[in-house]
Design a protein around this motif. Structure first.
Motif, PDB file in Angstrom:
ATOM      1  N   ILE A 278      45.873  47.473  35.238  1.00 39.05           N
ATOM      2  CA  ILE A 278      47.109  46.716  35.035  1.00 39.05           C
ATOM      3  C   ILE A 278      46.802  45.485  34.188  1.00 39.05           C
ATOM      4  O   ILE A 278      45.839  44.742  34.471  1.00 39.05           O
ATOM      5  N   LYS A 279      47.619  45.273  33.152  1.00 42.52           N
ATOM      6  CA  LYS A 279      47.419  44.076  32.322  1.00 42.52           C
ATOM      7  C   LYS A 279      47.661  42.826  33.161  1.00 42.52           C
ATOM      8  O   LYS A 279      48.712  42.679  33.795  1.00 42.52           O
ATOM      9  N   PHE A 334      53.132  42.419  41.470  1.00 44.54           N
ATOM     10  CA  PHE A 334      51.942  43.236  41.715  1.00 44.54           C
ATOM     11  C   PHE A 334      51.802  43.553  43.204  1.00 44.54           C
ATOM     12  O   PHE A 334      51.467  44.682  43.605  1.00 44.54           O
ATOM     13  N   GLY A 335      52.062  42.532  44.041  1.00 43.98           N
ATOM     14  CA  GLY A 335      51.990  42.753  45.488  1.00 43.98           C
ATOM     15  C   GLY A 335      53.034  43.747  45.960  1.00 43.98           C
ATOM     16  O   GLY A 335      52.761  44.602  46.819  1.00 43.98           O
ATOM     17  N   GLN A 367      39.422  44.341  30.789  1.00 48.88           N
ATOM     18  CA  GLN A 367      40.491  45.257  30.384  1.00 48.88           C
ATOM     19  C   GLN A 367      41.701  45.181  31.311  1.00 48.88           C
ATOM     20  O   GLN A 367      42.684  45.890  31.088  1.00 48.88           O
ATOM     21  N   GLY A 368      41.627  44.379  32.368  1.00 50.01           N
ATOM     22  CA  GLY A 368      42.762  44.247  33.263  1.00 50.01           C
ATOM     23  C   GLY A 368      42.335  44.283  34.722  1.00 50.01           C
ATOM     24  O   GLY A 368      41.142  44.176  35.043  1.00 50.01           O
ATOM     25  N   ILE A 369      43.329  44.450  35.590  1.00 46.75           N
ATOM     26  CA  ILE A 369      43.085  44.479  37.033  1.00 46.75           C
ATOM     27  C   ILE A 369      43.076  45.943  37.484  1.00 46.75           C
ATOM     28  O   ILE A 369      44.104  46.621  37.392  1.00 46.75           O
ATOM     29  N   ILE A 407      50.494  48.760  31.880  1.00 51.67           N
ATOM     30  CA  ILE A 407      49.179  49.407  31.992  1.00 51.67           C
ATOM     31  C   ILE A 407      48.374  49.089  30.742  1.00 51.67           C
ATOM     32  O   ILE A 407      48.898  49.139  29.623  1.00 51.67           O
ATOM     33  N   PHE A 408      47.119  48.751  30.939  1.00 50.26           N
ATOM     34  CA  PHE A 408      46.269  48.409  29.801  1.00 50.26           C
ATOM     35  C   PHE A 408      45.986  49.651  28.959  1.00 50.26           C
ATOM     36  O   PHE A 408      45.676  50.728  29.473  1.00 50.26           O
TER      37      PHE A 408
END
Length: 420
Positions: A278-279, A334-335, A367-369, A407-408
């Motif tokens: 995820i970005k 996100f949560g 690249q993200g989470i 999404i990355f």
């Protein structure tokens, strides 16, 4: 028996001398005639005993429930035993026929004796082959390395046979022969290095229950990824999923690392452990007026209502200044997405709810989470497992936009051109 044999082979020389042949010519002609008679009698004995043994074994195989005697028939054990009887008769008759040819008697007797030893070993081998095939039909032994055990026994028997042959051929006492073998043991160890390593490895594999026939193993070093179909003294054969066969040295299972999937197949589920990126720039606090839109998502409606009440109570209790979203407690997109996915997985019918089931984010990367799904499917079959996992991630990828997340993706040439 001895007197009968003397009568069968003792008349020829005397008869030829009566016809006027000298003793030397009579001896050689008598030898030829006696050998013809000997081989004729041996052939008749072979045919008689072969018919008797094969017939008896076939009748027994039909009347018994066990498959072992059927396997003895298919391995032609009776046929080889019927060879043994005329050979013993030849071995006993040789001293009488070659009574006047002492040098020939010694050579011929040794050859027949050696052939009898080899034939006995071959008969034992057919019995063990039948036993191996029989044990493989029994569920309790079907996954055991029976081939390795039989090969070890046969190696020992062949060594005993080789010792007996050498002793008979060179007329050396077995004790002296074993002393000689001890002196050249280093050479023997060098020659049979792989066999010895395989023997030790097969014992360790069996005792520690590391690999069974039918196990799915992966060994990258040898390009093996499939089911074990055979374990013997020197090699382990693996049928890969593309129907190719990989041969692995048995001792490599001890010296190198490999993955055995038996534990997964015996467990109650097969693990899904996969993540999406995820970005981080798309993660934000959720505004108060946006919560009503998120409540339309049924799986998290109750959660939002309960969480919103707790947050409002906390913020009111501590007089939190909400002019800035960072103050106090807040919900994030996100949560909410993680909670949505957790509820979605809990309601997904093909997952095992008695095993670990969670949605978590991992340490942030450049690249993200990483948002990881960790769960177990109830169906462990490869094609169904892949379908279930794909179906879950299809839904995850499609639902990201509803939470205003991204999404990355690595930028492609098309993206770069459009931005320019």
């Amino acid at each position: 028996m001895l007197k009968l044999t003397e009568k069968i082979f003792g008349w020829c020389d005397k008869l030829l001398i009566k016809f006027g042949f000298n003793e030397t010519i009579a001896s050689y002609l008598g030898l030829i005639i006696n050998l013809v008679i000997l081989f004729a009698i041996s052939y008749v004995l072979y045919m008689i005993f072969r018919f008797i043994l094969v017939t008896i074994m076939a009748i027994v195989a039909k009347k018994t429930k066990t498959k072992f005697d059927d396997l003895l028939v298919s391995n032609q054990t009776a046929k080889y035993i019927s060879h043994l009887i005329p050979l013993i008769y030849i071995y006993k008759s040789v001293p009488i026929i070659l009574e006047n040819f002492n040098s020939w008697e010694s050579i011929f007797g040794k050859l027949v004796g050696i052939y009898i030893i080899l034939l006995v070993l071959w008969i034992i081998r057919t019995v063990f082959n039948a036993l191996r095939d029989h044990l493989k039909t029994i569920p309790a032994y079907s996954d055991k390395p029976i081939d390795s055990y039989i090969q070890v026994i046969m190696i020992v028997l062949w060594m005993i046979g080789f010792t007996a042959i050498s002793s008979k051929l060179f007329e050396i006492e077995i004790r002296d022969l074993l002393t000689t073998f001890g002196a050249i043991s280093a050479i023997i160890l060098l020659i049979f290095r792989d066999t010895i390593l395989g023997f030790v490895a097969s014992i360790q594999v069996s005792v520690n229950d590391m690999v069974r026939i039918g196990d799915w193993i992966t060994m990258d070093k040898f390009g093996a990824d499939g089911d074990v179909i055979e374990i013997n003294l020197a090699t382990v054969k693996v049928r890969n999923f593309d129907n190719t066969t990989t041969t692995i040295p048995t001792y490599s299972l001890i010296s190198d690392s490999f993955r055995n999937w038996r534990g997964m197949l015996n467990a109650d589920g097969r693990r899904i452990k996969r993540h999406i990126l995820i970005k981080s720039s798309s993660i934000r606090f959720v505004k108060e007026d946006e919560l009503e839109d998120f409540k339309q998502i049924q799986l998290i409606k109750t959660y939002i209502e309960k969480k919103q009440a707790d947050i409002n109570k906390y913020n009111s209790q501590y007089n939190v200044d909400k002019s800035l979203s960072v103050n106090g407690r807040n919900l994030t997109n996100f949560g909410l997405f993680r909670k949505y996915l957790t509820n979605y997985l809990e309601n997904y019918p093909s997952l095992n709810k008695d095993m670990i089931l969670l949605c978590r984010h991992l340490q942030p990367t450049s690249q993200g989470i990483p948002l990881e799904i960790y769960a177990f499917t109830s169906d462990k079959r490869f094609e169904n497992y892949e379908y279930i996992m794909s179906d879950i991630f299809d839904h995850i990828l499609a639902s990201v936009v509803y939470f205003d997340l991204e999404i990355f993706e690595m930028p492609s040439g098309k993206n770069s051109f459009t931005e320019a």
